[in-house]
Design an enzyme around this catalytic site. Sequence first.
Site, short mmCIF file in Angstrom:
data_model
loop_
_atom_site.label_atom_id
_atom_site.label_comp_id
_atom_site.label_asym_id
_atom_site.label_seq_id
_atom_site.Cartn_x
_atom_site.Cartn_y
_atom_site.Cartn_z
CD GLU A 173 -2.84 -5.52 4.97
OE1 GLU A 173 -3.06 -4.33 5.22
OE2 GLU A 173 -2.17 -5.91 3.97
CG HIS A 206 -4.60 -2.82 2.40
ND1 HIS A 206 -3.72 -2.42 3.39
CD2 HIS A 206 -5.15 -1.70 1.91
CE1 HIS A 206 -3.75 -1.10 3.49
NE2 HIS A 206 -4.61 -0.64 2.60
CB CYS A 240 -0.99 -0.03 1.15
SG CYS A 240 -2.34 1.18 0.93
#
Length: 204
Positions: free
Chosen positions: A184, A182, A79
């Site tokens: 995650e 992202h 990011c």
Amino acid sequence: MTLIVDYDAGNIGSVANICKKAGGRTEISSDPDRIAAAGKLILPGVGHFGRAMARLNDSGIRAALDAAHDRGVPILGICLGMQLLTKHSEEGDADGLGWVDAVTRRFVLPEPLKIPHMGWNEVAFTRSDVLTQGMEDEARFYFVHSYYVEALSEAAVLGRTDYGGPFVSVVQQGNVWGFQCHPEKSHRYGLAVIRNFLDKVPAL
């Protein structure tokens, strides 16, 4: 062991959690000496480019990152961490790390598209790479960002996403990778990216 760089710019815990889920061992550190000596690095981040670069410069982390990069240490930017890899950003009119032949610009979009770009979008990978192994041609990832990366060299581009037109969403240059999304928050595709980085990219 992979070191996650802590420069007070968010999403550290969630990145550490997905690394753990992927079976990796990580250390979180803001110590320039630890960062400079690491064998593999993840540079996460959310927030303002200019302020993030100021923190990196003022803390001594910038110099440590440059030393690791120059040694050939594998580095993954996520990011804001991807944007910091570029030469310059319109956000704060600030110079970045300059490791990737690209610049960071603010979205200018037609109605009804919103800024920030937020939600799930496909990434079309432009070439094969160790971090994209085992994925379909157009995997879906979760994005939240108001600025995007514009490549100055096609050789730096690893993936593109469409939001009001195509933009560079994945870069790779030398020992550096960057994902604008992202991972995650991107479920199985994000987990695959992290697992490939942890398992298939040799630490220095």
